[in-house]
Structures are given as C-alpha cells and as structure tokens.
Design an enzyme around this catalytic site. Structure first.
Site, mmCIF file in Angstrom:
data_model
loop_
_atom_site.group_PDB
_atom_site.id
_atom_site.type_symbol
_atom_site.label_atom_id
_atom_site.label_comp_id
_atom_site.label_asym_id
_atom_site.label_seq_id
_atom_site.Cartn_x
_atom_site.Cartn_y
_atom_site.Cartn_z
ATOM 1 N N GLY A 222 -21.297 52.040 5.282
ATOM 2 C CA GLY A 222 -21.396 51.608 6.688
ATOM 3 C C GLY A 222 -22.836 51.781 7.145
ATOM 4 N NE ARG A 223 -23.364 51.021 13.716
ATOM 5 C CZ ARG A 223 -22.098 51.311 14.019
ATOM 6 N NH1 ARG A 223 -21.524 52.374 13.524
ATOM 7 N NH2 ARG A 223 -21.414 50.538 14.838
ATOM 8 C CB ILE A 224 -24.770 56.898 8.100
ATOM 9 C CG1 ILE A 224 -24.751 57.019 9.636
ATOM 10 C CG2 ILE A 224 -25.546 58.063 7.493
ATOM 11 C CD1 ILE A 224 -24.016 58.235 10.184
ATOM 12 C CB SER B 111 -19.440 62.009 6.096
ATOM 13 O OG SER B 111 -18.701 62.620 5.048
ATOM 14 N NE ARG B 112 -16.699 64.692 11.865
ATOM 15 C CZ ARG B 112 -17.882 64.331 12.377
ATOM 16 N NH1 ARG B 112 -18.988 64.454 11.660
ATOM 17 N NH2 ARG B 112 -17.980 63.875 13.610
ATOM 18 C CD GLU C 202 -18.812 71.520 10.613
ATOM 19 O OE1 GLU C 202 -18.644 70.701 9.695
ATOM 20 O OE2 GLU C 202 -19.348 71.252 11.692
ATOM 21 C CG HIS D 181 -22.032 69.104 11.751
ATOM 22 N ND1 HIS D 181 -20.672 68.977 11.836
ATOM 23 C CD2 HIS D 181 -22.520 67.844 11.914
ATOM 24 C CE1 HIS D 181 -20.349 67.712 12.037
ATOM 25 N NE2 HIS D 181 -21.467 67.004 12.084
ATOM 26 N N GLY E 96 -27.052 66.849 11.121
ATOM 27 C CA GLY E 96 -27.444 65.473 10.769
ATOM 28 C C GLY E 96 -28.108 64.719 11.905
HETATM 29 C C1 DGY Z 1 -21.281 62.740 14.591
HETATM 30 O O1 DGY Z 1 -21.821 62.208 15.572
HETATM 31 O O2 DGY Z 1 -20.141 62.460 14.246
HETATM 32 C C2 DGY Z 1 -22.096 63.739 13.835
HETATM 33 O O3 DGY Z 1 -21.360 64.428 12.912
HETATM 34 C C3 DGY Z 1 -22.812 64.710 14.755
HETATM 35 O O4 DGY Z 1 -23.814 64.045 15.364
#
Ligand code: DGY
Length: 328
Positions: free
Chosen positions: A156-158, A237-238, A267, A285, A287
C-alpha cells in the site's frame, strides 16, 4: 458551534486550535498517560465527538457510552483499536489520518533495517562504554544491503514508499499483496510473488499491512521456518501481525538473523526475553514521530472531527457504510 468534544490525550497544539475554533467545549486529557477504561467510559458520555488515539480501545462498551456522538476521529492511520463494525451499527463515523505519515514511517523502516543489518546500536554502546581501543579487522561485521533482495509484505502507501527507497541500493524487490502494484513493477521491476516465495527469497522482509482478523499472526512458526537464516525481519505496521513468541524463539535459536521492531503484539508489553536478544533493535512505536508528521496528523484528525460535528462527510471516513445506516 455548540459542539462538545473530548480528546483522549494531548495532541499537537495545531490540532487543538482547530477544535477550539469550531467547538464550544474541547476537553483534553492533559495527563501524560492512557485513560483507564473506566475513565474513558465516563469521559465520552454526552459528547458530540471524540478524538482518540491508537492506544484507546474503542470497544462496544465505549461506543455505547458515547451514544449520541457523531463519531470517533482516530489520530492514526490504523484503526484496529476501534470496533468499526459496532460503531457503524450505531451510526457513528470513524475517521483516520492516511497519507501524511507515509514518508516518516518509510524513513523509520529504513533506519531500523540499517540499524539491525549494521549493528548500529551495539556499536554505539561499544564506543560509549570505552571499549573502542583500535580499528577492528573482523569486528561488527554486518550484512550488505546494496544489491540484496527486499521483500515487502503489503504494498500500500507505506510499503510502496519503503520499496521505492530501495532503488538507490539497487535491490531486487519482491512484494506480496492482495493486488498487483503497477508503480512498483514500473519503477523497480518489482516481482509480485506469493508469501512463501517472498519469505524464502528475501534478505530483508518489511511488513506494511493493517491488523485484521485475517492478518493476525500472518508471520508465525511456519513462515519463520522458511525464511533464510541470514534474513532480517522489520515491522513498523502492527505488532500482532507477527506471532511474537514464535519470533523470539526463532531469533534465540538464530533461525533468522535479526529483527527490527517498532510495534509489538501486546504493546507496550514485550514478550519475555525479547529485550535480552542482541540481534534485535526495539523502538517504542515511533514510525510517524516527526514534528511535521504529527502536526499534519493532528490537523487531519481535528478537521475530520469538525466535519463530523457539522454533519459533513469527513475526508478520511473509514466506514462509508455508516451513511446508509444513518439514512434509514
Ligand atoms: C498509525 O498511524 O497507525 C501509526 O501506527 C502511528 O502513527
């Protein structure tokens, strides 16, 4: 005007200013901590809208307590903290902050990848501890990055932004997603492969998929077992996309070479022994944690909430089905 909103924890001032300009009551939790469920349940009562964080669990109880509100604006792109189906059922809009954190997250992904591959943190500690006595002919030998194979899970985007940054490292790029990505194929000659091929052939694997029931533990025992012994796994991501216990085992037994994690399954709790491993780099976390990006996220989250208050459709509505529910 006349709107009453609650912000579950302080966000950048630029977002709060937008809320204050548009709402009569803007209550912000200024305590630097996550509210307990009991506190959250009390605070959402009687609001027209709530601006929440990825650390707030917006479950059925909270949604019911907020009954009458137009919706929840999440200060994050991921919405796995929210029971979107239930919110939709009760006619509440959910919005997020996509797009603006793509580059910051992609940059951090590469920072993690480099840190693990070149043992940057270990090397830093070595110098600080006064152990740097001479140039080391065979010390701190890391892995080459240039010319290696990068596997992107979720284009996707990231994921796309991470892959495009690989161009200057002349990497072979493999990607796995539910659909093909023309940009990656055109720009990088990236190869659209199945998950197993990606896991088997990549030197660096980077995860960029949302957490859903389908993606929970996507990477577990079997997946870790097909990866190269020299592979490095990166996750921004997660956390729960990886079975963290299985990852710790694989890292301990050196079945894979290393991991760079910005996110964790439970987390902020970490699986036992993770902190003792030398072949991991662990971040809290961060990012999207740049001044510019967090400001943009705050603006978008505030604007989304104001749009909901005004009876408009926010730009980043996650559950458009809610519009049908509300028409009934
Ligand atoms: C999100 O936006 O989902 C990131 O994990 C935190 O910025």
């Amino acid at each position: 005007m006349g709107y009453n909103v609650f912000v579950t924890r302080k966000i950048p001032e630029i977002g709060l200013t937008i809320l204050r300009e548009n709402c009569e009551v803007v209550e912000v939790n200024y305590e630097d901590r996550i509210l307990t469920k009991e506190e959250l349940l009390k605070k959402v009562v009687g609001r027209n809208g709530i601006l929440c964080l990825l650390t707030d669990k917006i479950d059925e109880d909270v949604i019911m307590a907020a009954k009458g509100a137009r919706g929840f604006s999440n200060y994050a792109v991921g919405v796995d903290n929210i029971d979107v189906a239930t919110a939709t059922k009760y006619g509440m809009m959910i919005s997020n902050t996509p797009g603006v954190l793509t580059d910051a997250t992609a940059d951090l992904t590469w920072a993690l990848l480099f840190s693990v591959a070149r043992q940057i943190l270990e090397a830093d500690r070595f110098v600080r501890n006064g152990r740097f006595k001479s140039w080391l002919p065979v010390g701190f030998l890391g892995a080459d990055i240039t010319g290696k194979t990068l596997g992107i899970i979720g284009a996707g985007r990231i994921g796309t932004a991470v892959a495009l940054r690989a161009k200057s490292f002349r990497m072979r790029v493999l990607y796995y997603d539910i659909k093909a990505n023309e940009t990656l194929e055109r720009e990088l000659n990236a190869e659209y492969v199945d998950l197993e091929t990606l896991l088997q052939e990549s030197d660096f694997i980077s995860i960029h998929i949302p957490l859903t029931e389908e993606t929970r533990h996507l990477i577990s025992t079997k997946e870790l077992s097909v990866m190269k012994k020299t592979a490095i796994l990166i996750n921004t991501s997660r956390g729960a996309v990886i079975d963290e216990e299985e990852l710790v085992k694989a890292l301990k037994e050196r079945r894979i070479a290393g991991a760079g994690l910005d996110v964790y399954e439970n987390e902020p709790q970490l699986t036992e022994d993770l902190v003792d491993l030398k072949n991991v780099v662990l971040l809290p976390h961060i990012g999207s944690a740049t001044v510019e990006t967090r400001d943009k996220m705050a603006v978008i989250a505030a604007e989304n909430l104001v749009a909901m208050m005004k009876g408009q459709i926010p730009h980043n509505l996650v559950n458009p089905e809610v519009l049908r529910v509300n028409k009934r």
